[in-house]
Design an enzyme around this catalytic site. Structure first.
Site, PDB file in Angstrom:
ATOM      1  N   GLN A  13       2.729  -5.083   7.278  1.00 49.51           N
ATOM      2  CA  GLN A  13       2.240  -5.679   6.037  1.00 49.51           C
ATOM      3  C   GLN A  13       1.862  -7.123   6.335  1.00 49.51           C
ATOM      4  O   GLN A  13       2.667  -7.874   6.893  1.00 49.51           O
ATOM      5  CB  GLN A  13       3.325  -5.631   4.957  1.00 49.51           C
ATOM      6  CG  GLN A  13       2.841  -6.205   3.636  1.00 49.51           C
ATOM      7  CD  GLN A  13       3.907  -6.179   2.553  1.00 49.51           C
ATOM      8  OE1 GLN A  13       5.026  -5.743   2.771  1.00 49.51           O
ATOM      9  NE2 GLN A  13       3.539  -6.663   1.376  1.00 49.51           N
TER      10      GLN A  13
ATOM     11  N   HIS B 124       0.504  -3.764  -2.402  1.00 49.44           N
ATOM     12  CA  HIS B 124      -0.827  -3.152  -2.526  1.00 49.44           C
ATOM     13  C   HIS B 124      -0.807  -1.767  -1.928  1.00 49.44           C
ATOM     14  O   HIS B 124      -0.137  -1.514  -0.937  1.00 49.44           O
ATOM     15  CB  HIS B 124      -1.905  -4.011  -1.865  1.00 49.44           C
ATOM     16  CG  HIS B 124      -1.577  -4.463  -0.477  1.00 49.44           C
ATOM     17  ND1 HIS B 124      -0.704  -5.509  -0.226  1.00 49.44           N
ATOM     18  CD2 HIS B 124      -1.978  -4.013   0.730  1.00 49.44           C
ATOM     19  CE1 HIS B 124      -0.597  -5.687   1.081  1.00 49.44           C
ATOM     20  NE2 HIS B 124      -1.347  -4.784   1.687  1.00 49.44           N
TER      21      HIS B 124
ATOM     22  N   ASP C 195     -11.489  -3.396   0.670  1.00 54.02           N
ATOM     23  CA  ASP C 195     -10.854  -4.176   1.731  1.00 54.02           C
ATOM     24  C   ASP C 195     -11.927  -4.916   2.532  1.00 54.02           C
ATOM     25  O   ASP C 195     -12.989  -4.364   2.840  1.00 54.02           O
ATOM     26  CB  ASP C 195     -10.043  -3.249   2.649  1.00 54.02           C
ATOM     27  CG  ASP C 195      -9.051  -4.007   3.500  1.00 54.02           C
ATOM     28  OD1 ASP C 195      -7.836  -3.843   3.278  1.00 54.02           O
ATOM     29  OD2 ASP C 195      -9.490  -4.769   4.408  1.00 54.02           O
TER      30      ASP C 195
ATOM     31  N   HIS D 265      -3.100   0.981  -0.161  1.00 49.57           N
ATOM     32  CA  HIS D 265      -4.379   1.240   0.510  1.00 49.57           C
ATOM     33  C   HIS D 265      -4.858   2.641   0.118  1.00 49.57           C
ATOM     34  O   HIS D 265      -4.076   3.603   0.167  1.00 49.57           O
ATOM     35  CB  HIS D 265      -4.198   1.237   2.037  1.00 49.57           C
ATOM     36  CG  HIS D 265      -3.846  -0.087   2.631  1.00 49.57           C
ATOM     37  ND1 HIS D 265      -4.779  -0.896   3.258  1.00 49.57           N
ATOM     38  CD2 HIS D 265      -2.659  -0.742   2.729  1.00 49.57           C
ATOM     39  CE1 HIS D 265      -4.172  -1.983   3.718  1.00 49.57           C
ATOM     40  NE2 HIS D 265      -2.888  -1.915   3.413  1.00 49.57           N
TER      41      HIS D 265
ATOM     42  N   ASN E 127       2.019  -0.406   3.169  1.00 51.83           N
ATOM     43  CA  ASN E 127       2.681  -0.982   4.336  1.00 51.83           C
ATOM     44  C   ASN E 127       3.810  -1.881   3.846  1.00 51.83           C
ATOM     45  O   ASN E 127       3.678  -2.552   2.816  1.00 51.83           O
ATOM     46  CB  ASN E 127       1.694  -1.799   5.171  1.00 51.83           C
ATOM     47  CG  ASN E 127       0.642  -0.933   5.841  1.00 51.83           C
ATOM     48  OD1 ASN E 127       0.914   0.218   6.198  1.00 51.83           O
ATOM     49  ND2 ASN E 127      -0.553  -1.457   5.999  1.00 51.83           N
TER      50      ASN E 127
ATOM     51  N   VAL F 137      -0.170  -9.090   3.864  1.00 53.13           N
ATOM     52  CA  VAL F 137      -0.316  -9.848   2.620  1.00 53.13           C
ATOM     53  C   VAL F 137       0.917  -9.577   1.751  1.00 53.13           C
ATOM     54  O   VAL F 137       1.165  -8.438   1.352  1.00 53.13           O
ATOM     55  CB  VAL F 137      -1.612  -9.454   1.878  1.00 53.13           C
ATOM     56  CG1 VAL F 137      -1.697 -10.187   0.539  1.00 53.13           C
ATOM     57  CG2 VAL F 137      -2.836  -9.765   2.726  1.00 53.13           C
TER      58      VAL F 137
HETATM   59  P1  5GP Z   1      -1.572  -5.125   4.754  1.00 57.27           P
HETATM   60  O1  5GP Z   1      -1.822  -5.380   6.206  1.00 57.27           O
HETATM   61  O2  5GP Z   1      -0.771  -6.234   4.128  1.00 57.27           O
HETATM   62  O3  5GP Z   1      -1.030  -3.769   4.452  1.00 57.27           O
HETATM   63  O4  5GP Z   1      -3.004  -5.111   4.066  1.00 57.27           O
HETATM   64  C1  5GP Z   1      -3.669  -6.256   3.692  1.00 57.27           C
HETATM   65  C2  5GP Z   1      -5.133  -5.897   3.608  1.00 57.27           C
HETATM   66  O5  5GP Z   1      -5.788  -6.925   2.908  1.00 57.27           O
HETATM   67  C3  5GP Z   1      -5.800  -5.773   4.973  1.00 57.27           C
HETATM   68  O6  5GP Z   1      -6.335  -4.459   5.127  1.00 57.27           O
HETATM   69  C4  5GP Z   1      -6.874  -6.843   4.938  1.00 57.27           C
HETATM   70  O7  5GP Z   1      -8.067  -6.461   5.575  1.00 57.27           O
HETATM   71  C5  5GP Z   1      -7.068  -7.079   3.455  1.00 57.27           C
HETATM   72  N1  5GP Z   1      -7.484  -8.429   3.123  1.00 57.27           N
HETATM   73  C6  5GP Z   1      -6.932  -9.589   3.594  1.00 57.27           C
HETATM   74  N2  5GP Z   1      -7.561 -10.656   3.062  1.00 57.27           N
HETATM   75  C7  5GP Z   1      -8.513 -10.150   2.222  1.00 57.27           C
HETATM   76  C8  5GP Z   1      -9.476 -10.766   1.373  1.00 57.27           C
HETATM   77  O8  5GP Z   1      -9.600 -11.990   1.260  1.00 57.27           O
HETATM   78  N3  5GP Z   1     -10.303  -9.939   0.667  1.00 57.27           N
HETATM   79  C9  5GP Z   1     -10.196  -8.570   0.742  1.00 57.27           C
HETATM   80  N4  5GP Z   1     -11.049  -7.842   0.007  1.00 57.27           N
HETATM   81  N5  5GP Z   1      -9.293  -7.969   1.537  1.00 57.27           N
HETATM   82  C10 5GP Z   1      -8.464  -8.743   2.257  1.00 57.27           C
END
Ligand code: 5GP
Length: 114
Positions: A94, A100, A31, A102, A87, A96
């Site tokens: 969430q 996914h 991440d 974590h 998430n 993205v």
């Molecule tokens: P969510 O909030 O959707 O559960 O998790 C999305 C995760 O993607 C977040 O923890 C965020 O830091 C990670 N993330 C967002 N953009 C990027 C990226 O461009 N590269 C990487 N490696 N992680 C990302």
């Protein structure tokens, strides 16, 4: 063709990442904003937007993501334990819209999360 998701672009190496694992069905990379010493995202290549979009056909795939997370946890030395989280939606924070998992560990995690 629909526009690729951020995580499809990572899978296709259009956006760089620190990839730790990949196979025909999923990828795993660190991440960009780690919330623990080890924070890895396990992502299906199939661009399922969220848990709410899963169909019965995805049952085995979701199991595969979880099994991969456990293998990566072992590789990362998380013998003391770790947390896996999907998430979902606005209340689940969430951000993205590509499913996914974590994988977080390497420190004492608290419960409940915020
Ligand atoms: P969510 O909030 O959707 O559960 O998790 C999305 C995760 O993607 C977040 O923890 C965020 O830091 C990670 N993330 C967002 N953009 C990027 C990226 O461009 N590269 C990487 N490696 N992680 C990302």
């Amino acid at each position: 063709m629909p526009e690729k998701t951020l995580f499809q672009k990572i899978a296709d190496r259009e956006i760089p990442s620190d990839m730790v694992y990949e196979d025909d069905e999923c990828i795993a990379f660190r991440d960009i904003q780690p919330q623990a010493p080890v924070h890895i995202l396990v992502v299906p290549r199939k661009p399922i937007p969220s848990l709410d979009d899963l169909t019965k056909e995805d049952t085995r795939l979701v199991g595969h993501l979880i099994v991969c997370a456990t293998r990566i946890a072992a590789q990362e030395g998380l013998g003391e334990g770790y947390r896996t989280v999907f998430n979902c939606g606005r209340h689940g924070q969430q951000t993205v819209p590509h499913l996914h998992l974590h994988l977080m560990g390497g420190r004492q995690l608290r419960w409940p999360p915020g």
